[in-house]
Design a protein around this motif. Structure first.
Motif, PDB file in Angstrom:
ATOM      1  N   ALA A   1       1.157  -1.063   0.584  1.00 19.23           N
ATOM      2  CA  ALA A   1       0.010   0.238  -0.002  1.00 19.23           C
ATOM      3  C   ALA A   1       1.071   1.427   0.084  1.00 19.23           C
ATOM      4  N   GLY A   2       2.142   1.005   0.374  1.00 21.35           N
ATOM      5  CA  GLY A   2       3.218   2.567  -0.216  1.00 21.35           C
ATOM      6  C   GLY A   2       3.595   2.960   1.764  1.00 21.35           C
ATOM      7  N   PRO A   3       4.081   3.837   2.130  1.00 21.22           N
ATOM      8  CA  PRO A   3       4.064   4.390   3.958  1.00 21.22           C
ATOM      9  C   PRO A   3       3.508   4.213   4.156  1.00 21.22           C
ATOM     10  N   ARG A   4       2.322   5.933   2.877  1.00 20.01           N
ATOM     11  CA  ARG A   4       1.648   6.787   4.550  1.00 20.01           C
ATOM     12  C   ARG A   4       0.217   4.987   4.481  1.00 20.01           C
ATOM     13  N   ILE A   5      -0.468   5.149   3.373  1.00 22.22           N
ATOM     14  CA  ILE A   5      -0.968   3.776   4.530  1.00 22.22           C
ATOM     15  C   ILE A   5      -0.666   3.047   5.088  1.00 22.22           C
ATOM     16  N   GLY A   6       0.353   2.037   4.818  1.00 25.82           N
ATOM     17  CA  GLY A   6       0.961   1.426   5.615  1.00 25.82           C
ATOM     18  C   GLY A   6       0.546   2.201   7.365  1.00 25.82           C
TER      19      GLY A   6
ATOM     20  N   PHE B   1      -3.441  27.246  -5.447  1.00 28.31           N
ATOM     21  CA  PHE B   1      -1.990  27.168  -5.747  1.00 28.31           C
ATOM     22  C   PHE B   1      -1.806  25.587  -4.822  1.00 28.31           C
ATOM     23  N   LYS B   2      -1.505  24.711  -5.212  1.00 22.95           N
ATOM     24  CA  LYS B   2      -1.120  23.120  -4.404  1.00 22.95           C
ATOM     25  C   LYS B   2       0.120  23.816  -3.277  1.00 22.95           C
ATOM     26  N   ARG B   3       0.590  24.796  -3.239  1.00 28.87           N
ATOM     27  CA  ARG B   3       1.848  24.488  -3.277  1.00 28.87           C
ATOM     28  C   ARG B   3       2.669  26.426  -3.202  1.00 28.87           C
ATOM     29  N   GLN B   4       2.468  27.320  -1.695  1.00 29.12           N
ATOM     30  CA  GLN B   4       3.181  28.220  -2.024  1.00 29.12           C
ATOM     31  C   GLN B   4       4.500  28.255  -1.313  1.00 29.12           C
ATOM     32  N   SER B   5       4.952  29.286  -1.921  1.00 28.08           N
ATOM     33  CA  SER B   5       6.468  29.563  -0.786  1.00 28.08           C
ATOM     34  C   SER B   5       6.111  30.809  -0.935  1.00 28.08           C
ATOM     35  N   PHE B   6       6.851  31.224   0.207  1.00 27.49           N
ATOM     36  CA  PHE B   6       7.418  32.882   0.731  1.00 27.49           C
ATOM     37  C   PHE B   6       9.147  32.877   1.002  1.00 27.49           C
ATOM     38  N   ASN B   7       8.953  34.149   1.041  1.00 26.75           N
ATOM     39  CA  ASN B   7      10.996  34.550   1.407  1.00 26.75           C
ATOM     40  C   ASN B   7      11.260  33.494   2.688  1.00 26.75           C
TER      41      ASN B   7
ATOM     42  N   PHE C   1      -7.587  14.025   4.671  1.00 23.43           N
ATOM     43  CA  PHE C   1      -8.448  14.645   2.923  1.00 23.43           C
ATOM     44  C   PHE C   1      -6.689  14.956   2.248  1.00 23.43           C
ATOM     45  N   PHE C   2      -6.199  15.362   2.978  1.00 22.57           N
ATOM     46  CA  PHE C   2      -5.102  16.605   2.061  1.00 22.57           C
ATOM     47  C   PHE C   2      -3.980  15.574   2.316  1.00 22.57           C
ATOM     48  N   LYS C   3      -3.441  14.467   2.817  1.00 17.35           N
ATOM     49  CA  LYS C   3      -2.398  13.504   2.426  1.00 17.35           C
ATOM     50  C   LYS C   3      -2.962  12.599   1.969  1.00 17.35           C
ATOM     51  N   LEU C   4      -4.548  12.327   1.572  1.00 16.95           N
ATOM     52  CA  LEU C   4      -4.444  11.162   0.891  1.00 16.95           C
ATOM     53  C   LEU C   4      -5.398  12.005  -0.334  1.00 16.95           C
ATOM     54  N   VAL C   5      -6.008  13.122  -0.659  1.00 20.22           N
ATOM     55  CA  VAL C   5      -6.592  12.759  -1.900  1.00 20.22           C
ATOM     56  C   VAL C   5      -5.725  15.131  -2.180  1.00 20.22           C
ATOM     57  N   THR C   6      -5.797  15.771  -1.710  1.00 22.85           N
ATOM     58  CA  THR C   6      -5.380  16.665  -2.145  1.00 22.85           C
ATOM     59  C   THR C   6      -4.012  16.620  -2.678  1.00 22.85           C
ATOM     60  N   HIS C   7      -3.391  16.590  -1.627  1.00 20.32           N
ATOM     61  CA  HIS C   7      -2.045  16.969  -2.119  1.00 20.32           C
ATOM     62  C   HIS C   7      -1.047  14.754  -1.521  1.00 20.32           C
ATOM     63  N   ARG C   8      -2.030  13.911  -2.113  1.00 17.19           N
ATOM     64  CA  ARG C   8      -0.534  12.963  -2.473  1.00 17.19           C
ATOM     65  C   ARG C   8       0.085  12.897  -2.905  1.00 17.19           C
ATOM     66  N   GLY C   9       1.092  12.227  -2.715  1.00 15.50           N
ATOM     67  CA  GLY C   9       2.416  11.828  -3.187  1.00 15.50           C
ATOM     68  C   GLY C   9       2.834  13.829  -3.365  1.00 15.50           C
ATOM     69  N   VAL C  10       2.601  14.574  -2.945  1.00 12.42           N
ATOM     70  CA  VAL C  10       3.196  15.648  -3.536  1.00 12.42           C
ATOM     71  C   VAL C  10       4.507  16.315  -3.250  1.00 12.42           C
ATOM     72  N   TYR C  11       4.344  15.885  -1.740  1.00 14.74           N
ATOM     73  CA  TYR C  11       5.564  16.484  -0.963  1.00 14.74           C
ATOM     74  C   TYR C  11       6.641  14.837  -0.892  1.00 14.74           C
ATOM     75  N   GLN C  12       6.431  13.932  -1.553  1.00 18.74           N
ATOM     76  CA  GLN C  12       6.844  12.820  -2.293  1.00 18.74           C
ATOM     77  C   GLN C  12       7.781  12.512  -2.659  1.00 18.74           C
ATOM     78  N   PRO C  13       9.366  12.222  -2.542  1.00 16.92           N
ATOM     79  CA  PRO C  13      10.176  12.446  -3.423  1.00 16.92           C
ATOM     80  C   PRO C  13      10.280  11.402  -4.838  1.00 16.92           C
ATOM     81  N   SER C  14       9.575  11.348  -5.574  1.00 11.58           N
ATOM     82  CA  SER C  14       9.286   9.813  -6.722  1.00 11.58           C
ATOM     83  C   SER C  14       9.904   8.787  -6.899  1.00 11.58           C
ATOM     84  N   THR C  15      11.774   9.229  -6.013  1.00 11.59           N
ATOM     85  CA  THR C  15      12.369   7.120  -6.261  1.00 11.59           C
ATOM     86  C   THR C  15      11.880   6.898  -5.059  1.00 11.59           C
TER      87      THR C  15
END
Lengths: 346, 346, 346
Positions: free
Chosen positions: A50-55, B110-116, A170-184
């Motif tokens: 399931a991947g680290p988050r759901i796990g 916006f998905k991610r917004q950044s500031f200084n 909702f933030f973690k699993l829907v709108t920002h799923r994988g947004v902050y995850q390095p693809s590797t």
């Protein structure tokens, strides 16, 4: 690991035959730890699929389902103080003991371990919100409030906590799923072979959870006698003993993950579990208590509150760089030891 | 936006003809919000010409000039408690409500917004200094002090706050101007076309500020009646209602900036405005109060102080990475809601 | 710098001939400052040979050896309050005054100064642990404890602090030596020429330390008279005067290092010295006090505790980015000034 197959029937027989409480206490604890290691393996298998988050989420859920059930029984019996103490213990245990052991034991094998710094910061924000805002405000405001107003404030805050907890999912699993995850990272996990298939892992988790719940409930009734025999106060049993045994599942799986250098999951278990207790289990219990004779306002003792506040501040500073080592783990363990001595002497 | 041209004369006529307080309250509020949006547009035009820092500074100044004037009138009338409550509300409102709305509404687009991130850390240090040191120390030390010594300590801290605030301006605008600014950012802003010219923008700002000040003063006198009618306490009106209406200008322009992804300016408005209230408006009022009958020591109620301390800690943890998203905004708004319920019930 | 050769014999003669206490006070202070500058030069020479970490450690040790000796004499005389006050002063002095002066004076010469961000975070974690956990917990828990239990808790926490302090040394010097150090940094230091050879530097350090210890002990006895003459309270003398003179060595060498842009060493002296006082000198004194008539529990006054807690929070936020400038220094100095006024008026 055969302890499970002996321990579970032994626990059932022992509780029916009313064996000595100290003997039962030891059997129960060992069985729970054995079951916890099974749950750890099952969760790990699911986590790979399931991947680290759901796990991590699964881990937190199966660890805290037990707590929620025990707490509801305790609330029904009017034991508000013990419920708040065991939830405090759960927060301290996950934040200091589980994370501390993961950092320490993982750090003995690896010089520097890193975890997703974005998740760490996201969790830091939630820890601050839950403990420093949602727990502190009713404590300070209730000084000048009557009981009715304190309860109203507690209900309002509980509803806000649950909504924000759901919004966080909702933030973690829907709108920002994988947004902050390095693809590797994801690729690396997919390559691993899960020990058990999805179906078997879920079955093991399901059966083990029921067994843990059954044994935990009986375990609680032995505490009184064990406390009297060993001279432990109710507060110490609630904050330290219930928390250690009740979170054995998280302990086992977080440490296994840390030892495999999967710090993302280890941190998710420790902090995710803390957040689930603080933002979901606790507010649900406040709302559930409205249907019982004794209502439970969101009011900890000052000692419990300050212990949680200082633990959160320590954790935020230590985890904010997304790295860990054995010394950071030792610092968290030392903090837990200080809390333990404090609650023992109180 | 034609509300302004109707609202201002309507407010003047209404206050002269002694209309019903509830009617006046609604007219005043709508007119201030309409004027605030004008001020927002004027400030934005100036900000494009002057760059993000001075633009943010302008915003904070024109928002807080109103507060300073109202507070001096209140101090003259001996209403020390209401002044401290409304300044607390201003700190909480800017830190949690303005920043929360900016992060939330900006984050919906916006998905991610950044500031200084350097500015964010600089501001974090100042927030910690102002609230955790300069507000906490007199509160804790005054427990063992008589009134004269408490006032001496308040005066000393006020002078230090003002000097450090001026030093911060000197640091930002003179010695370290642009040191922590990525060079690309400035270019991007220069390319934009300001809505109004410099002269017209300043004229609009000037006239609108006077109108807001005039209406705000009358608005304050309706609060007592509105409070009685709606069952609101003076503390709730001071901390929540005065703060929301009094900071409408900041709210409007910060959200507009966030929606345009200019998070540098949005954060500068929210946190810069908090710092101006805490490090300039408040200490100036302490010193000004020495010339009135009732002196105002730097002593908040414990509820006000803890609300500010926990808000600052939450903000420091959330803003320290120089990024925002809708969930961080929602967390800040949830914290504000908890404070609001707390002060309402108090 | 010839002050040393005049000051030391003058101090000895003056103390034997019982000169006026005010005269002796001035002679003692000037001599200690002169000796401190010698110690600074000797430490700097050793630091170049030994590298920044050991150099910083040496600095902290030679600064705090004096404090440990004075404190043991004070404890023997039953002056528990003065010992806790002077240790509080040492923590505040190092954290706010020494670091503040280093950042400020270094920042006047260099626009941006940077130091090892990993060390800064490591130190932040330890500061949080020592002050927010180990000092706060006994204060809050002792409210509901009798004296025996408070002392037991103090002993437990003291042992944990000393073990964690030794573990921190083991971490820094053995298991993680150079792990968090950029390789380029070390090379840069090796190229510099030490002013004195290793042998001469050690000899100077040794003799100067003895002289400082001798003079400090006499200096303490003049405080009572000076306090009476100038109207200073014992708390103010303990927290501010003892701390400034007692940490003159750290002040001198940290500022010299900052002025040479060696911020790693300056920060190591300031924060390392704080940590040594909090995690080693203080717990050792708690344990040593068990052999004396008056035991010393780990219980500060609320004012001392809150002053330390807020200073640590400010320092963690300011130092966490691994950069400094004159304004950050000024902020720390302003915080110290506020504490100073507070303790003066108390």
């Amino acid at each position: 690991m055969l302890m499970t197959f002996i321990g579970v029937p032994l626990s059932v027989i022992g509780s029916l035959m009313h064996w000595s409480n100290i003997v039962l206490f030891i059997i129960y604890c060992l069985t729970i730890v054995a079951l916890a290691s099974y749950m750890g393996r099952a969760t790990e298998s699911l986590a790979i699929v399931a991947g680290p988050r759901i796990g991590g989420l699964l881990n937190a859920t199966f660890g805290n389902a037990v707590e929620l059930i025990i707490s509801i029984f305790s609330l029904k019996a009017g034991l508000v103080g013990i419920v708040l103490a065991s939830l405090t213990g759960s927060v301290l245990g996950n934040l200091l003991l589980v994370a501390g052991l993961s950092f320490f034991i993982g750090g003995l094998k690896f010089k520097r371990q890193s975890f997703n710094v974005y998740d760490a910061r996201h969790n830091s924000g939630l820890l601050m919100f839950a403990v420093i805002i949602a727990f502190v405000i009713p404590e300070v405001f209730s000084i000048n409030m009557n009981e009715t107003k304190t309860l109203s404030l507690s209900i309002g805050i509980s509803v806000i906590l649950i909504i924000l907890y759901l919004a966080a999912l909702f933030f973690k699993l829907v709108t920002h799923r994988g947004v902050y995850q390095p693809s590797t990272e994801k690729v690396a996990h997919e390559e691993e072979e899960p020990e058990w298939g999805k179906g078997r892992a879920i079955a093991v988790l399901f059966i083990a959870t029921i067994a843990v719940a059954y044994i935990s409930e009986h375990l609680v009734h032995t505490f009184e006698y064990v406390g009297e025999t060993l001279g432990w106060s109710e507060l110490f049993i609630g904050v330290i003993i219930v928390a250690i045994v009740g979170n054995a599942a998280e302990h086992a799986s977080a440490i296994v993950m840390a030892f495999k250098n999967k710090m993302d999951i280890a941190v998710e278990i420790a902090i995710g579990s803390t957040l689930q207790v603080a933002m979901f289990v606790l507010p649900v219990l406040v709302l559930v208590s409205l249907f019982f004779d004794t209502t439970m306002p969101l009011l900890f003792s000052w000692q419990e509150l300050i212990a949680m506040v200082s633990s959160v501040l320590l954790m935020v500073v230590i985890s904010n760089d997304g790295e860990s080592n054995w010394f950071e783990g030792l610092t968290l363990l030392a903090a837990y030891l200080i809390m333990g001595i404090g609650f023992y002497l109180l």
